[in-house]
Design a protein around this motif. Structure first.
Motif, PDB file in Angstrom:
ATOM      1  N   GLU A 132       0.841  -1.193   0.000  1.00  0.00           N
ATOM      2  CA  GLU A 132       0.000   0.000   0.000  1.00  0.00           C
ATOM      3  C   GLU A 132       0.876   1.242   0.000  1.00  0.00           C
ATOM      4  OE1 GLU A 132      -4.006  -0.604   2.328  1.00  0.00           O
ATOM      5  OE2 GLU A 132      -2.327  -1.304   3.556  1.00  0.00           O
ATOM      6  N   GLY A 133       0.254   2.370  -0.389  1.00  0.00           N
ATOM      7  CA  GLY A 133       0.988   3.634  -0.408  1.00  0.00           C
ATOM      8  C   GLY A 133       0.078   4.794  -0.072  1.00  0.00           C
TER       9      GLY A 133
ATOM     10  N   ARG B 143      -7.120  13.066  -3.051  1.00  0.00           N
ATOM     11  CA  ARG B 143      -5.707  12.710  -2.947  1.00  0.00           C
ATOM     12  C   ARG B 143      -5.308  11.792  -4.113  1.00  0.00           C
ATOM     13  NH1 ARG B 143      -3.534  13.413   2.276  1.00  0.00           N
ATOM     14  NH2 ARG B 143      -5.059  14.163   3.790  1.00  0.00           N
ATOM     15  N   LYS B 144      -4.051  11.928  -4.496  1.00  0.00           N
ATOM     16  CA  LYS B 144      -3.517  11.043  -5.519  1.00  0.00           C
ATOM     17  C   LYS B 144      -3.297   9.661  -4.928  1.00  0.00           C
ATOM     18  CE  LYS B 144      -3.227  14.339  -8.573  1.00  0.00           C
ATOM     19  NZ  LYS B 144      -4.137  14.361  -9.752  1.00  0.00           N
ATOM     20  N   LYS B 145      -3.765   8.653  -5.633  1.00  0.00           N
ATOM     21  CA  LYS B 145      -3.643   7.297  -5.136  1.00  0.00           C
ATOM     22  C   LYS B 145      -2.263   6.737  -5.444  1.00  0.00           C
ATOM     23  CE  LYS B 145      -8.545   6.197  -5.129  1.00  0.00           C
ATOM     24  NZ  LYS B 145      -9.582   5.198  -5.454  1.00  0.00           N
ATOM     25  N   PHE B 146      -2.000   5.573  -4.862  1.00  0.00           N
ATOM     26  CA  PHE B 146      -0.676   4.965  -4.945  1.00  0.00           C
ATOM     27  C   PHE B 146      -0.283   4.671  -6.388  1.00  0.00           C
ATOM     28  CE2 PHE B 146       1.642   0.830  -4.932  1.00  0.00           C
ATOM     29  CZ  PHE B 146       2.861   1.325  -4.495  1.00  0.00           C
ATOM     30  N   SER B 147      -1.200   4.153  -7.179  1.00  0.00           N
ATOM     31  CA  SER B 147      -0.875   3.769  -8.553  1.00  0.00           C
ATOM     32  C   SER B 147      -0.705   4.973  -9.468  1.00  0.00           C
ATOM     33  CB  SER B 147      -1.974   2.859  -9.111  1.00  0.00           C
ATOM     34  OG  SER B 147      -3.222   3.540  -9.122  1.00  0.00           O
ATOM     35  N   HIS B 148      -1.102   6.149  -9.031  1.00  0.00           N
ATOM     36  CA  HIS B 148      -0.990   7.333  -9.883  1.00  0.00           C
ATOM     37  C   HIS B 148       0.464   7.681 -10.183  1.00  0.00           C
ATOM     38  CE1 HIS B 148      -1.731  11.402 -11.412  1.00  0.00           C
ATOM     39  NE2 HIS B 148      -0.802  11.825 -10.578  1.00  0.00           N
TER      40      HIS B 148
ATOM     41  N   PHE C 165      -5.596   2.729  -7.634  1.00  0.00           N
ATOM     42  CA  PHE C 165      -5.781   2.004  -6.382  1.00  0.00           C
ATOM     43  C   PHE C 165      -4.718   2.464  -5.386  1.00  0.00           C
ATOM     44  CE2 PHE C 165      -3.396  -0.554  -9.419  1.00  0.00           C
ATOM     45  CZ  PHE C 165      -2.206  -0.776  -8.753  1.00  0.00           C
ATOM     46  N   ASP C 166      -5.037   2.287  -4.119  1.00  0.00           N
ATOM     47  CA  ASP C 166      -4.122   2.625  -3.029  1.00  0.00           C
ATOM     48  C   ASP C 166      -3.226   1.463  -2.641  1.00  0.00           C
ATOM     49  OD1 ASP C 166      -4.684   5.318  -2.588  1.00  0.00           O
ATOM     50  OD2 ASP C 166      -6.469   4.842  -1.433  1.00  0.00           O
TER      51      ASP C 166
END
Length: 494
Positions: free
Chosen positions: A166-167, A202-207, A250-251
């Motif tokens: 996760e991020g 918020r920008k998600k992890f995969s972004h 996705f996060d």
């Protein structure tokens, strides 16, 4: 007996220069290729329709250009009106104030456009949480305890482990929270009925990544498959059938594999930056004093180096005289500046992925605290997003249209004032000296007509103008008498 062939009538009618070919009738009657009669007429009709549409569009554009040319744009009140209307001074003060405001607004607007197009990046911390759980391991089976004296230690269940990655992007006020729980409510939606200011999503992890690869370091003879887990971000214009199932952003994600031993894995994160950044070769990195940059930044850096060191050719400004540093990179004595973007392609490399090593534990309890890694990522400047939203907002565009409409109305009013002022000057000059004004006016009209018709054209026009001038000369005396009689009547009435 000799028989002479009679000449054919067609042979006697051969036009000059066409030779002795077959007669036209025979050429028309001969067999020819079978040509379809559907495609060519359709194509010609379509071409004619396109030509007609282009002609109509050109005519409409010319008509619009004529309207724009006829549209008044001058908003300056002519001289002399302030002697008649006292509010002209206030209007001039408002115009001066408007000029100052327009200059300030234009400068700020150019600054906003420059800030939007410059694409300035900020750097923030992306906190990555990696954890794993083990399931059905031999030491976890309490229902069937292992028999130490038995030959087969199989419990009948398949041991597996599950890894979760996760991020979360940390904001400035969250940097003090060193151990942020990945299951916290940082990204929760606002509750129903919430009327406060809504924060941008918020920008998600995969972004932040183009792809994520997890490589398991284990024996391929025992586990020949499933040792590489890979995710790739679909292209923006990818066909619908090629886009994988599941959410595009996705996060976090997780995967499960078989295994009952601890495994080392390497997680590679390929950064996704817009515009793309590249890794520079050592020589170019020393010249620009940076290891990573965009193509536009590389060209701009080389231009700054050339300008500071005075390497431009004095005669041909687009030619660069290379010094020792540039010769090491491009191996040329002289460069043509438009060639630099192409020449630098050999000195840029893709960015190296961010590598994270992690040990998957299968000999620990199921609820194991995650391992935290901090990674620096680039994000768009929030002010740039606000400026872009301002430039694209309907209210901003509507305001520009309203200002343009008001300016057009002011220009029309000023044009009406100019016409009224010209009429007033005309009648005022005629009231002061009617005879002299008429003489000057007729002479001016005659001179203009001569200019339009040309010298020596139409003697009758000259006679006509002369006749009219003599007529107005005689009329001038009657006008004087009429005005003097009206003055005497007004004086007698008082």
């Amino acid at each position: 007996m000799e028989h002479h062939a009679r000449p054919s009538p067609h042979s006697q009618r051969v036009p000059h220069g066409q030779g002795y070919g077959p007669p036209p009738t025979a050429a028309r009657r001969g067999p020819g290729p079978m040509l379809g009669n559907t495609a060519v007429p359709h194509q010609s009709a379509l071409s004619q329709q396109q030509l007609h549409q282009q002609h109509q569009a050109a005519m409409a554009e010319r008509e619009l250009a004529k309207r724009r040319a006829r549209k008044p744009t001058d908003k300056t009140i002519p001289e002399g009106v302030d002697e008649i209307v006292p509010n002209v001074a206030l209007y001039k003060e408002l115009r001066d104030m408007e000029r100052r405001y327009d200059a300030t607004i234009l400068r700020k607007r150019l600054d906003v456009h420059d800030a939007v197009n410059r694409n300035v990046k900020n750097y923030k911390t992306l906190r990555i949480f990696i954890s794993n759980t083990a399931k059905d391991q031999p030491w976890q089976n309490s229902d069937r305890p292992l028999d130490e004296n038995a030959f087969d230690f199989d419990t009948g269940q398949i041991p597996t482990f599950r890894v979760r990655i996760e991020g979360r992007l940390l904001e400035d006020e969250e940097d003090d929270a060193a151990e942020v729980d990945p299951d916290s409510d940082l990204n929760l939606e606002p509750p129903p009925g919430f009327t406060g200011p809504v924060q941008p999503p918020r920008k998600k992890f995969s972004h932040f990544f183009k792809g994520i690869t997890v490589e398991l370091d284990r024996n391929k003879d025992i586990h020949p498959e499933g040792n590489v887990i890979e995710w790739r971000k679909p292209a923006p214009n990818a066909p619908p059938g090629t886009v994988p199932q599941g959410p595009l952003e996705f996060d976090g994600f997780e995967f499960e594999r078989k295994g009952d031993e601890n495994v080392n894995c390497t997680i590679k994160l390929i950064r996704d930056e817009v515009p793309d950044r590249f890794r520079l070769t050592p020589a170019l990195a020393d010249l620009l004093d940076t290891k990573e940059d965009t193509r536009a930044g590389i060209v701009m850096g080389i231009w700054e180096y050339v300008r500071i060191n005075g390497l431009q050719d004095p005669d041909e400004r687009r030619t660069i005289n290379c010094d020792e540093n540039l010769k090491k990179i491009f191996a040329q004595d002289r460069l043509y500046f438009p060639q630099i973007p192409e020449l630098t392609l050999a000195h840029i490399l893709p960015l190296e992925p961010i590598s994270i090593t992690y040990t998957i534990r299968c000999d620990v309890p199921q609820h194991f605290s995650p391992t935290v890694y901090d990674v620096t990522v680039s994000v768009d400047d929030p002010i740039r997003a606000k400026m872009s939203a301002l430039l694209a907002s309907p209210s901003y565009l509507q305001g520009l249209r309203e200002i343009s409409t008001i300016d057009e109305q002011i220009a029309l009013l000023v044009q009406s004032i100019n016409h009224s002022k010209a009429k007033r000057d005309f009648w005022h000059a005629m009231s002061v000296d009617p005879a002299g004004f008429v003489k000057r006016w007729v002479s001016s009209q005659k001179r203009d007509l001569d200019t339009l018709n040309g010298e020596g054209i139409g003697v009758g026009v000259e006679d006509e103008e002369a006749r009219r001038k003599e007529f107005f000369d005689r009329v001038g005396e009657n006008v004087y008498l009429l005005l003097s009689k009206q003055g005497q009547k007004q004086g007698g009435g008082q």
